[in-house]
Write an enzyme that holds these catalytic residues in place. Structure first.
Site, PDB file in Angstrom:
ATOM      1  N   GLU A  73     -42.988 -14.315  42.288  1.00 25.09           N
ATOM      2  CA  GLU A  73     -42.482 -14.489  43.551  1.00 25.09           C
ATOM      3  C   GLU A  73     -43.453 -13.758  44.682  1.00 25.09           C
ATOM      4  OE1 GLU A  73     -38.693 -13.898  41.204  1.00 25.09           O
ATOM      5  OE2 GLU A  73     -40.718 -13.128  41.046  1.00 25.09           O
ATOM      6  N   LYS A  99     -44.933 -20.556  34.684  1.00 25.49           N
ATOM      7  CA  LYS A  99     -45.341 -19.634  33.567  1.00 25.49           C
ATOM      8  C   LYS A  99     -45.044 -20.406  32.046  1.00 25.49           C
ATOM      9  CE  LYS A  99     -45.629 -15.132  33.667  1.00 25.49           C
ATOM     10  NZ  LYS A  99     -45.210 -13.650  33.307  1.00 25.49           N
TER      11      LYS A  99
END
Length: 120
Positions: A73, A99
């Site tokens: 974030e 990811k």
């Protein structure tokens, strides 16, 4: 008023982000999608100043990916704010960061963050 979007999909980086120490040591592959919405100029006339330079957007993404952070974030906000700082005339942007194979005790899957921001 006309708008258009400029997008980059599947930008891949190897980086060392993560909350856990092993993520900072081992690193991981990340894939980034960037979509930027712009108000259309009346007549672009092949003028790069009326739009965005792909190379500069990539460089901003690459520079931010090199600096490790704990949270995805945080990373997407840093990238988004860096893009807006360079081109303050953009109207909104969307970032998706994945990811690949996060350390969750499994061998498949991606962790993904989607971030959307509209500028006044």
């Amino acid at each position: 008023m006309d708008f258009y979007q400029v997008a980059w999909q599947g930008l891949r980086f190897y980086a060392y982000h993560g909350y856990f120490p092993e993520e900072r040591i081992l690193g991981n592959w990340y894939e980034l999608d960037v979509t930027i919405h712009l108000e259309s100029a009346n007549d672009i006339q092949d003028d790069l100043n009326q739009t965005l330079d792909y190379g500069q957007v990539y460089q901003i993404c690459q520079d931010n990916m090199k600096v490790p952070v704990d949270l995805l974030e945080t990373l997407v906000e840093k990238i988004g704010n860096s893009i807006f700082h360079r081109w303050p005339h953009i109207k909104s942007l969307q970032l998706s960061l994945r990811k690949e194979n996060p350390p969750l005790g499994q061998s498949k899957g991606n962790a993904c963050i989607h971030w959307n921001k509209t500028f006044e």
